[in-house]
Every structure is written in structure tokens, then in C-alpha cells.
Design a protein around this motif. Structure first.
Motif, PDB file in Angstrom:
ATOM      1  N   ARG A   1     -51.474  22.051   5.158  1.00  0.00           N
ATOM      2  CA  ARG A   1     -50.460  22.853   4.455  1.00  0.00           C
ATOM      3  C   ARG A   1     -49.237  23.087   5.339  1.00  0.00           C
ATOM      4  NH1 ARG A   1     -55.415  25.047   3.103  1.00  0.00           N
ATOM      5  NH2 ARG A   1     -55.928  24.836   0.908  1.00  0.00           N
ATOM      6  N   GLN A   2     -49.479  23.374   6.623  1.00  0.00           N
ATOM      7  CA  GLN A   2     -48.377  23.575   7.563  1.00  0.00           C
ATOM      8  C   GLN A   2     -47.599  22.270   7.756  1.00  0.00           C
ATOM      9  OE1 GLN A   2     -49.468  24.589  11.649  1.00  0.00           O
ATOM     10  NE2 GLN A   2     -48.137  26.389  11.441  1.00  0.00           N
ATOM     11  N   HIS A   3     -48.314  21.162   7.846  1.00  0.00           N
ATOM     12  CA  HIS A   3     -47.672  19.856   7.993  1.00  0.00           C
ATOM     13  C   HIS A   3     -46.780  19.549   6.787  1.00  0.00           C
ATOM     14  CE1 HIS A   3     -47.133  15.577   8.754  1.00  0.00           C
ATOM     15  NE2 HIS A   3     -47.567  15.351   7.518  1.00  0.00           N
ATOM     16  N   LEU A   4     -47.280  19.786   5.589  1.00  0.00           N
ATOM     17  CA  LEU A   4     -46.503  19.511   4.383  1.00  0.00           C
ATOM     18  C   LEU A   4     -45.297  20.436   4.267  1.00  0.00           C
ATOM     19  CD1 LEU A   4     -49.381  18.833   1.823  1.00  0.00           C
ATOM     20  CD2 LEU A   4     -47.850  17.156   2.898  1.00  0.00           C
ATOM     21  N   ALA A   5     -45.461  21.702   4.657  1.00  0.00           N
ATOM     22  CA  ALA A   5     -44.342  22.641   4.631  1.00  0.00           C
ATOM     23  C   ALA A   5     -43.252  22.196   5.599  1.00  0.00           C
ATOM     24  CB  ALA A   5     -44.813  24.047   4.968  1.00  0.00           C
ATOM     25  N   HIS A   6     -43.656  21.733   6.781  1.00  0.00           N
ATOM     26  CA  HIS A   6     -42.691  21.237   7.765  1.00  0.00           C
ATOM     27  C   HIS A   6     -41.985  19.988   7.246  1.00  0.00           C
ATOM     28  CE1 HIS A   6     -40.827  20.384  11.587  1.00  0.00           C
ATOM     29  NE2 HIS A   6     -41.349  19.168  11.565  1.00  0.00           N
ATOM     30  N   ALA A   7     -42.735  19.093   6.611  1.00  0.00           N
ATOM     31  CA  ALA A   7     -42.155  17.875   6.059  1.00  0.00           C
ATOM     32  C   ALA A   7     -41.133  18.203   4.972  1.00  0.00           C
ATOM     33  CB  ALA A   7     -43.255  16.961   5.516  1.00  0.00           C
TER      34      ALA A   7
ATOM     35  N   THR B   1     -39.259  20.925   4.769  1.00  0.00           N
ATOM     36  CA  THR B   1     -38.044  21.505   5.352  1.00  0.00           C
ATOM     37  C   THR B   1     -37.218  20.434   6.061  1.00  0.00           C
ATOM     38  OG1 THR B   1     -39.210  22.152   7.368  1.00  0.00           O
ATOM     39  CG2 THR B   1     -39.022  23.810   5.617  1.00  0.00           C
ATOM     40  N   THR B   2     -37.855  19.441   6.660  1.00  0.00           N
ATOM     41  CA  THR B   2     -37.087  18.398   7.350  1.00  0.00           C
ATOM     42  C   THR B   2     -36.449  17.442   6.354  1.00  0.00           C
ATOM     43  OG1 THR B   2     -39.081  17.061   7.648  1.00  0.00           O
ATOM     44  CG2 THR B   2     -38.416  18.497   9.475  1.00  0.00           C
ATOM     45  N   VAL B   3     -37.057  17.236   5.196  1.00  0.00           N
ATOM     46  CA  VAL B   3     -36.466  16.375   4.170  1.00  0.00           C
ATOM     47  C   VAL B   3     -35.252  17.049   3.568  1.00  0.00           C
ATOM     48  CG1 VAL B   3     -36.859  15.394   1.864  1.00  0.00           C
ATOM     49  CG2 VAL B   3     -38.603  15.161   3.621  1.00  0.00           C
ATOM     50  N   GLY B   4     -35.332  18.382   3.383  1.00  0.00           N
ATOM     51  CA  GLY B   4     -34.227  19.131   2.797  1.00  0.00           C
ATOM     52  C   GLY B   4     -33.057  19.349   3.732  1.00  0.00           C
ATOM     53  N   SER B   5     -33.242  19.076   5.037  1.00  0.00           N
ATOM     54  CA  SER B   5     -32.165  19.333   6.010  1.00  0.00           C
ATOM     55  C   SER B   5     -31.115  18.260   6.001  1.00  0.00           C
ATOM     56  CB  SER B   5     -32.741  19.420   7.422  1.00  0.00           C
ATOM     57  OG  SER B   5     -33.714  20.421   7.497  1.00  0.00           O
TER      58      SER B   5
END
Length: 143
Positions: free
Chosen positions: A131-137, A139-143
Motif C-alpha cells: 500500500r505504501q509502495h502504491l501510494a508513493h508510485a 505521488t511520483t506519477v502525479g508530479s
């Protein structure tokens, strides 16, 4: 890294295939939180309990991610005790057996139930948090 629930389902499918058995029965997170709340004499309750006690491979997915009530613990205990030494159960969880004992509503029955659930083979998948990995992914895609 594979999430524990997918890994648990895979192990169940492989085991059922090798044993030439039916597909495993996988429970949802809330399977023992109200699902079986029929009258004990109700035929639906009896049929559901019989199915859970006799399915070739029972998979408890994300065990105790949400709590269960007293009746749920009693039903689960009946199922696990009936299957003990007869049919496999696969439990995947993000928590430990010590946590399960604390979270089950009947502390006396919890120790007995958890000792049966925790008596088999263990596969530790590590501390990877999907879940943490997907949340990080995200946020990096949206940046």
C-alpha cells in the motif's frame, strides 16, 4: 514483491490443483464479522458452516485486518477445530499471532484458536508494504 493475499490465493490454487481438488474457498475480510449471523438452527447457517468445515482448502485473507465479534470467533473456532488435522487452512495476515490473541474478543478461547492457526508452516514475506509502495508510485506519477 507479491502482496500476501495474492500469495495466499496462489498457494491455495497450487495445492488444490496438485491434490486434484476443488478450488479453495477464500474468505473476505469480513467473513466472520456478521456473515454467519443466522440463527444456529437456520439451515443457511448450517449449510455455510458445513461448507467452510469441508472445503478442500480454506483461505483466510488479511486475517483480523478488521475485528470480529464474539459470535464470529466462536464460528471460526468451530471451523478450524473441525478442520484440524483433516483439511488445510491458509491464513495470510499483516499482523502476528500475538496481535490476534489481543484482538479476539474471548481471550480464553483466543489462545486455543490462535495456537491451532499458528501451528503450521510459516512463510515470512518481510516488511514490504505494498500500500505504501502504491501510494508513493501515485505521488511520483502525479508530479
Amino acid at each position: 514483491m507479491v502482496p500476501s493475499s495474492i500469495f495466499g490465493q496462489f498457494i491455495g490454487d497450487v495445492g488444490a490443483t496438485r491434490a486434484n481438488a476443488s478450488s479453495p474457498f477464500k474468505t473476505s475480510r469480513s467473513a466472520f464479522h456478521g456473515q454467519l449471523h443466522f440463527s444456529l438452527a437456520d439451515e443457511r447457517y448450517v449449510a455455510k458452516m458445513r461448507r467452510l468445515q469441508n472445503v478442500d482448502a480454506l483461505i483466510l485473507d488479511d486475517f483480523l485486518t478488521i475485528g470480529i465479534n464474539q459470535r464470529g470467533q466462536e464460528d471460526l473456532t468451530k471451523i478450524i477445530f473441525d478442520r484440524d488435522g483433516r483439511l488445510p487452512a491458509i491464513i495470510d495476515s499483516q499482523t502476528t499471532a500475538a496481535y490476534w490473541i489481543k484482538k479476539l474478543p474471548d481471550s480464553i478461547g483466543a489462545d486455543s484458536l490462535v495456537s491451532r492457526l499458528n501451528a503450521g508452516q510459516r512463510i515470512e514475506l518481510g516488511d514490504y508494504d505494498m500500500r505504501q509502495h502504491l501510494a508513493h508510485a501515485q505521488t511520483t506519477v502525479g508530479s
